[in-house]
Write a protein that holds these residues in place. Structure first.
Motif, PDB file in Angstrom:
ATOM      1  N   LEU A 140       0.822  -1.213   0.000  1.00 12.30           N
ATOM      2  CA  LEU A 140       0.000   0.000   0.000  1.00 12.30           C
ATOM      3  C   LEU A 140       0.856   1.263   0.000  1.00 12.30           C
ATOM      4  O   LEU A 140       0.544   2.236  -0.688  1.00 12.30           O
ATOM      5  CB  LEU A 140      -0.933  -0.007   1.219  1.00 12.30           C
ATOM      6  CG  LEU A 140      -2.048  -1.048   1.209  1.00 12.30           C
ATOM      7  CD1 LEU A 140      -2.724  -1.100   2.568  1.00 12.30           C
ATOM      8  CD2 LEU A 140      -3.048  -0.780   0.103  1.00 12.30           C
ATOM      9  N   THR A 141       1.942   1.247   0.783  1.00 10.24           N
ATOM     10  CA  THR A 141       2.838   2.408   0.840  1.00 10.24           C
ATOM     11  C   THR A 141       3.500   2.644  -0.509  1.00 10.24           C
ATOM     12  O   THR A 141       3.622   3.783  -0.968  1.00 10.24           O
ATOM     13  CB  THR A 141       3.895   2.212   1.948  1.00 10.24           C
ATOM     14  OG1 THR A 141       3.215   2.042   3.200  1.00 10.24           O
ATOM     15  CG2 THR A 141       4.836   3.393   2.039  1.00 10.24           C
ATOM     16  N   ARG A 144       0.934   4.174  -2.716  1.00 12.66           N
ATOM     17  CA  ARG A 144       0.698   5.567  -2.337  1.00 12.66           C
ATOM     18  C   ARG A 144       1.843   6.463  -2.812  1.00 12.66           C
ATOM     19  O   ARG A 144       1.625   7.565  -3.312  1.00 12.66           O
ATOM     20  CB  ARG A 144       0.530   5.705  -0.833  1.00 12.66           C
ATOM     21  CG  ARG A 144       0.154   7.151  -0.448  1.00 12.66           C
ATOM     22  CD  ARG A 144       0.165   7.414   1.017  1.00 12.66           C
ATOM     23  NE  ARG A 144       1.528   7.230   1.501  1.00 12.66           N
ATOM     24  CZ  ARG A 144       1.846   6.927   2.749  1.00 12.66           C
ATOM     25  NH1 ARG A 144       0.908   6.773   3.642  1.00 12.66           N
ATOM     26  NH2 ARG A 144       3.096   6.776   3.110  1.00 12.66           N
ATOM     27  N   ASP A 145       3.084   5.976  -2.664  1.00 13.43           N
ATOM     28  CA  ASP A 145       4.240   6.767  -3.085  1.00 13.43           C
ATOM     29  C   ASP A 145       4.249   6.992  -4.591  1.00 13.43           C
ATOM     30  O   ASP A 145       4.796   7.989  -5.064  1.00 13.43           O
ATOM     31  CB  ASP A 145       5.542   6.081  -2.658  1.00 13.43           C
ATOM     32  CG  ASP A 145       5.734   6.090  -1.144  1.00 13.43           C
ATOM     33  OD1 ASP A 145       5.019   6.847  -0.449  1.00 13.43           O
ATOM     34  OD2 ASP A 145       6.588   5.320  -0.668  1.00 13.43           O
ATOM     35  N   ALA A 147       1.351   6.988  -6.455  1.00 13.25           N
ATOM     36  CA  ALA A 147       0.054   7.531  -6.887  1.00 13.25           C
ATOM     37  C   ALA A 147       0.152   9.027  -7.126  1.00 13.25           C
ATOM     38  O   ALA A 147       0.818   9.747  -6.387  1.00 13.25           O
ATOM     39  CB  ALA A 147      -1.013   7.237  -5.833  1.00 13.25           C
ATOM     40  N   ARG A 149      -0.927  12.403  -6.578  1.00 13.01           N
ATOM     41  CA  ARG A 149      -1.655  13.007  -5.454  1.00 13.01           C
ATOM     42  C   ARG A 149      -2.907  13.754  -5.899  1.00 13.01           C
ATOM     43  O   ARG A 149      -3.816  13.948  -5.126  1.00 13.01           O
ATOM     44  CB  ARG A 149      -0.735  13.942  -4.673  1.00 13.01           C
ATOM     45  CG  ARG A 149       0.268  13.231  -3.830  1.00 13.01           C
ATOM     46  CD  ARG A 149      -0.411  12.750  -2.594  1.00 13.01           C
ATOM     47  NE  ARG A 149       0.531  12.041  -1.743  1.00 13.01           N
ATOM     48  CZ  ARG A 149       0.173  11.366  -0.699  1.00 13.01           C
ATOM     49  NH1 ARG A 149      -1.088  11.290  -0.366  1.00 13.01           N
ATOM     50  NH2 ARG A 149       1.052  10.755   0.044  1.00 13.01           N
ATOM     51  N   ALA A 155      -5.238   8.651  -2.990  1.00 13.42           N
ATOM     52  CA  ALA A 155      -4.235   8.857  -1.935  1.00 13.42           C
ATOM     53  C   ALA A 155      -4.889   8.888  -0.553  1.00 13.42           C
ATOM     54  O   ALA A 155      -4.365   8.304   0.399  1.00 13.42           O
ATOM     55  CB  ALA A 155      -3.453  10.147  -2.192  1.00 13.42           C
ATOM     56  N   TRP A 157      -7.683   7.423   0.349  1.00 14.32           N
ATOM     57  CA  TRP A 157      -8.108   6.052   0.661  1.00 14.32           C
ATOM     58  C   TRP A 157      -6.907   5.204   1.065  1.00 14.32           C
ATOM     59  O   TRP A 157      -6.993   4.428   2.032  1.00 14.32           O
ATOM     60  CB  TRP A 157      -8.826   5.449  -0.547  1.00 14.32           C
ATOM     61  CG  TRP A 157      -9.206   4.021  -0.329  1.00 14.32           C
ATOM     62  CD1 TRP A 157     -10.252   3.552   0.420  1.00 14.32           C
ATOM     63  CD2 TRP A 157      -8.531   2.876  -0.843  1.00 14.32           C
ATOM     64  NE1 TRP A 157     -10.264   2.176   0.393  1.00 14.32           N
ATOM     65  CE2 TRP A 157      -9.215   1.740  -0.383  1.00 14.32           C
ATOM     66  CE3 TRP A 157      -7.421   2.713  -1.656  1.00 14.32           C
ATOM     67  CZ2 TRP A 157      -8.826   0.446  -0.709  1.00 14.32           C
ATOM     68  CZ3 TRP A 157      -7.036   1.418  -1.978  1.00 14.32           C
ATOM     69  CH2 TRP A 157      -7.733   0.301  -1.513  1.00 14.32           C
ATOM     70  N   LEU A 158      -5.795   5.355   0.356  1.00  8.27           N
ATOM     71  CA  LEU A 158      -4.591   4.603   0.712  1.00  8.27           C
ATOM     72  C   LEU A 158      -4.100   4.977   2.109  1.00  8.27           C
ATOM     73  O   LEU A 158      -3.671   4.109   2.880  1.00  8.27           O
ATOM     74  CB  LEU A 158      -3.489   4.818  -0.329  1.00  8.27           C
ATOM     75  CG  LEU A 158      -3.743   4.135  -1.678  1.00  8.27           C
ATOM     76  CD1 LEU A 158      -2.740   4.629  -2.712  1.00  8.27           C
ATOM     77  CD2 LEU A 158      -3.702   2.631  -1.543  1.00  8.27           C
ATOM     78  N   ASP A 159      -4.163   6.254   2.461  1.00  9.79           N
ATOM     79  CA  ASP A 159      -3.780   6.677   3.813  1.00  9.79           C
ATOM     80  C   ASP A 159      -4.666   6.013   4.860  1.00  9.79           C
ATOM     81  O   ASP A 159      -4.182   5.566   5.910  1.00  9.79           O
ATOM     82  CB  ASP A 159      -3.858   8.202   3.948  1.00  9.79           C
ATOM     83  CG  ASP A 159      -2.752   8.918   3.181  1.00  9.79           C
ATOM     84  OD1 ASP A 159      -1.710   8.289   2.882  1.00  9.79           O
ATOM     85  OD2 ASP A 159      -2.932  10.118   2.880  1.00  9.79           O
ATOM     86  N   ILE A 162      -3.631   2.326   5.081  1.00  7.12           N
ATOM     87  CA  ILE A 162      -2.333   2.195   5.771  1.00  7.12           C
ATOM     88  C   ILE A 162      -2.509   2.400   7.267  1.00  7.12           C
ATOM     89  O   ILE A 162      -1.918   1.671   8.078  1.00  7.12           O
ATOM     90  CB  ILE A 162      -1.298   3.158   5.162  1.00  7.12           C
ATOM     91  CG1 ILE A 162      -0.942   2.688   3.748  1.00  7.12           C
ATOM     92  CG2 ILE A 162      -0.045   3.254   6.045  1.00  7.12           C
ATOM     93  CD1 ILE A 162      -0.169   3.709   2.926  1.00  7.12           C
TER      94      ILE A 162
END
Length: 178
Positions: A140-141, A144-145, A147, A149, A155, A157-159, A162
């Protein structure tokens, strides 16, 4: 089991039935109802999951009637020594990463019956669960890195995901340390 030693759907239901009988003898009808209710509360109604017959467990020698025959007379059933061995194998099986209805059910069943394991096996299962969550966090990280922003709500949703994984990792660590 799958090649990675994780449970196939019918084995999840077998885990439920064997785990319930490890807690105490039950009439056939009560056992079938408890297994069905638990599974449907986690994943909803599913023919793939509920097609496993308790009679098959009896035929395989994993459970046996205390009195009576089985389904036809609602016999009280108990776990056999072979059933206890199978239960331990199911409880110590590998968890597959990712979120699916089957994974939720297997995890819920493993946590429901984890007290039936030895202290060593219980700790190993919690450590494996923590490692699974750590792998999920890494995936997931990484996403996110990478994706964009500005691309919708991905982003955010990923946060959220996580954060939930971080709490699961902390929960596992707390259980292991106690």
């Amino acid at each position: 089991m799958y090649r990675d030693n994780s449970l196939v759907p019918k084995e999840a239901i077998r885990l439920a039935a064997l785990g319930l009988l490890a807690e105490g003898d039950r009439p056939y009808g009560d056992l079938a109802r408890e297994v069905r209710e638990f599974a449907t509360r986690i994943v909803g109604p599913s023919l793939d999951l509920l097609g496993t017959s308790i009679e098959l467990l009896r035929f395989e020698g994993l459970i046996e009637p205390v009195d009576g025959r089985g389904m036809e007379d609602n016999a009280v059933l108990r776990l056999t020594d072979s059933g206890r061995t199978a239960l331990t194998e199911y409880l110590t099986s590998t968890m597959r990463p990712g979120v699916s209805d089957l994974n939720k059910l297997v995890l819920a069943l493993k946590l429901r019956f984890i007290d039936l394991l030895s202290d060593e096996d219980r700790e190993e299962q919690l450590a494996a669960l923590e490692m699974m969550y750590a792998g999920e966090k890494a995936r997931l990280t990484d996403l996110r890195d990478r994706a964009d922003r500005g691309a919708g709500l991905l982003a955010a949703w990923l946060d959220l995901e996580i954060d939930q994984v971080d709490r699961r990792i902390a929960w596992c660590r707390d259980l292991i340390s106690n």
